[in-house]
Scaffold this motif. Structure first.
Motif, PDB file in Angstrom:
ATOM      1  N   GLY A  73     -31.390   2.254   0.291  1.00 40.56           N
ATOM      2  CA  GLY A  73     -31.227   3.757  -0.221  1.00 40.56           C
ATOM      3  C   GLY A  73     -31.281   4.822   0.929  1.00 40.56           C
ATOM      4  N   GLU A  74     -31.213   4.437   2.288  1.00 38.25           N
ATOM      5  CA  GLU A  74     -30.960   4.871   3.260  1.00 38.25           C
ATOM      6  C   GLU A  74     -29.698   5.690   3.255  1.00 38.25           C
ATOM      7  N   ARG A  75     -29.634   6.958   3.977  1.00 43.01           N
ATOM      8  CA  ARG A  75     -28.564   7.790   4.000  1.00 43.01           C
ATOM      9  C   ARG A  75     -27.692   7.389   5.170  1.00 43.01           C
ATOM     10  N   VAL A  76     -26.569   7.229   5.185  1.00 43.81           N
ATOM     11  CA  VAL A  76     -25.567   6.578   6.229  1.00 43.81           C
ATOM     12  C   VAL A  76     -24.530   7.290   6.452  1.00 43.81           C
ATOM     13  N   LYS A  77     -24.182   7.753   7.760  1.00 41.72           N
ATOM     14  CA  LYS A  77     -22.913   8.683   7.911  1.00 41.72           C
ATOM     15  C   LYS A  77     -21.405   7.900   7.999  1.00 41.72           C
ATOM     16  N   ILE A  78     -20.858   8.210   7.150  1.00 40.30           N
ATOM     17  CA  ILE A  78     -19.522   7.436   7.067  1.00 40.30           C
ATOM     18  C   ILE A  78     -18.453   7.981   7.853  1.00 40.30           C
ATOM     19  N   LYS A  79     -17.883   7.459   8.992  1.00 43.20           N
ATOM     20  CA  LYS A  79     -16.764   8.245   9.983  1.00 43.20           C
ATOM     21  C   LYS A  79     -15.460   8.517   9.100  1.00 43.20           C
ATOM     22  N   PRO A  80     -14.669   9.362   9.301  1.00 37.54           N
ATOM     23  CA  PRO A  80     -13.377   9.881   8.688  1.00 37.54           C
ATOM     24  C   PRO A  80     -12.571   8.377   8.670  1.00 37.54           C
ATOM     25  N   LYS A  81     -11.621   8.091   7.870  1.00 32.77           N
ATOM     26  CA  LYS A  81     -10.759   6.893   8.091  1.00 32.77           C
ATOM     27  C   LYS A  81      -9.412   7.302   7.287  1.00 32.77           C
ATOM     28  N   LYS A  82      -8.683   6.410   7.761  1.00 34.62           N
ATOM     29  CA  LYS A  82      -7.026   6.309   7.068  1.00 34.62           C
ATOM     30  C   LYS A  82      -7.157   4.903   6.342  1.00 34.62           C
ATOM     31  N   LEU A  83      -6.558   5.036   5.079  1.00 33.63           N
ATOM     32  CA  LEU A  83      -6.334   3.799   4.441  1.00 33.63           C
ATOM     33  C   LEU A  83      -4.970   3.726   3.628  1.00 33.63           C
ATOM     34  N   PRO A  84      -4.055   2.765   3.883  1.00 34.59           N
ATOM     35  CA  PRO A  84      -2.893   2.606   3.026  1.00 34.59           C
ATOM     36  C   PRO A  84      -3.109   2.859   1.372  1.00 34.59           C
ATOM     37  N   PHE A  85      -2.237   3.607   0.851  1.00 35.55           N
ATOM     38  CA  PHE A  85      -2.182   3.954  -0.563  1.00 35.55           C
ATOM     39  C   PHE A  85      -1.173   3.436  -1.204  1.00 35.55           C
ATOM     40  N   PHE A  86      -1.064   2.503  -2.240  1.00 35.75           N
ATOM     41  CA  PHE A  86      -0.201   2.130  -2.937  1.00 35.75           C
ATOM     42  C   PHE A  86       0.322   2.781  -4.297  1.00 35.75           C
ATOM     43  N   LYS A  87       1.305   3.033  -4.679  1.00 36.23           N
ATOM     44  CA  LYS A  87       1.609   3.890  -5.825  1.00 36.23           C
ATOM     45  C   LYS A  87       2.788   3.136  -6.397  1.00 36.23           C
ATOM     46  N   ALA A  88       2.701   2.364  -7.639  1.00 37.21           N
ATOM     47  CA  ALA A  88       3.472   1.730  -8.314  1.00 37.21           C
ATOM     48  C   ALA A  88       4.804   2.678  -8.600  1.00 37.21           C
ATOM     49  N   GLY A  89       6.030   2.222  -8.572  1.00 36.49           N
ATOM     50  CA  GLY A  89       7.159   2.989  -9.072  1.00 36.49           C
ATOM     51  C   GLY A  89       7.559   2.933 -10.736  1.00 36.49           C
ATOM     52  N   LYS A  90       8.320   3.977 -11.213  1.00 32.18           N
ATOM     53  CA  LYS A  90       8.339   3.717 -12.620  1.00 32.18           C
ATOM     54  C   LYS A  90       9.070   2.346 -13.070  1.00 32.18           C
ATOM     55  N   ASN A  91      10.107   1.949 -12.460  1.00 35.65           N
ATOM     56  CA  ASN A  91      10.447   0.564 -12.853  1.00 35.65           C
ATOM     57  C   ASN A  91       9.577  -0.546 -12.884  1.00 35.65           C
ATOM     58  N   LEU A  92       8.690  -0.566 -11.760  1.00 36.41           N
ATOM     59  CA  LEU A  92       7.882  -1.466 -11.812  1.00 36.41           C
ATOM     60  C   LEU A  92       6.747  -1.458 -13.036  1.00 36.41           C
ATOM     61  N   LYS A  93       6.382  -0.162 -13.164  1.00 34.90           N
ATOM     62  CA  LYS A  93       5.373  -0.014 -14.407  1.00 34.90           C
ATOM     63  C   LYS A  93       5.867  -0.357 -15.676  1.00 34.90           C
ATOM     64  N   GLU A  94       7.154  -0.005 -15.823  1.00 32.41           N
ATOM     65  CA  GLU A  94       7.821  -0.452 -17.308  1.00 32.41           C
ATOM     66  C   GLU A  94       7.975  -2.110 -17.067  1.00 32.41           C
ATOM     67  N   ARG A  95       8.217  -2.751 -16.075  1.00 33.07           N
ATOM     68  CA  ARG A  95       8.555  -4.224 -16.180  1.00 33.07           C
ATOM     69  C   ARG A  95       7.044  -4.779 -16.319  1.00 33.07           C
ATOM     70  N   VAL A  96       5.862  -4.411 -16.066  1.00 33.05           N
ATOM     71  CA  VAL A  96       4.764  -4.939 -15.994  1.00 33.05           C
ATOM     72  C   VAL A  96       4.035  -4.638 -17.690  1.00 33.05           C
ATOM     73  N   ASP A  97       4.452  -3.548 -17.933  1.00 32.01           N
ATOM     74  CA  ASP A  97       3.854  -3.195 -19.432  1.00 32.01           C
ATOM     75  C   ASP A  97       4.637  -3.750 -20.378  1.00 32.01           C
ATOM     76  N   ARG A  98       5.712  -4.561 -20.134  1.00 32.13           N
ATOM     77  CA  ARG A  98       6.615  -4.978 -21.393  1.00 32.13           C
ATOM     78  C   ARG A  98       5.815  -6.207 -22.465  1.00 32.13           C
TER      79      ARG A  98
END
Length: 91
Positions: A66-91
């Motif tokens: 329960g101890e408070r901890v300082k989290i440093k700023p960070k950069k992370l990759p973010f993946f966003k699925a395209g429209k065609n991929l969403k449609e193919r997966v949702d068949r």
């Protein structure tokens, strides 16, 4: 599908050697990683886009103590699925 299976599929589809297929896959992934490292966006039309999202510093909590901890700023990759991929997966 993992990297080895992708190399095998490329080898079978193009009739090139396994070494050449591995080189192509490595060039592709290294190019994407290099672009993200520079802060550029990677977009593969119809499949996905990947970009770097920046998160600021914040105060979090250790779930065990329960101890408070300082989290440093960070950069992370973010993946966003395209429209065609969403449609193919949702068949």
């Amino acid at each position: 599908m993992n990297k080895f299976e992708l190399i095998q599929a490329l080898k079978d589809a193009t009739n090139i050697s396994k070494r050449q297929a591995a080189a192509v896959v490595d060039i592709f992934f290294n190019g994407m990683a290099d672009a993200l490292e520079k802060g550029d966006r990677v977009e593969i039309r119809g499949l996905c886009s990947i970009y770097v999202k920046e998160y600021g510093a914040y105060t979090g909590r250790n779930p065990k103590t329960g101890e408070r901890v300082k989290i440093k700023p960070k950069k992370l990759p973010f993946f966003k699925a395209g429209k065609n991929l969403k449609e193919r997966v949702d068949r």
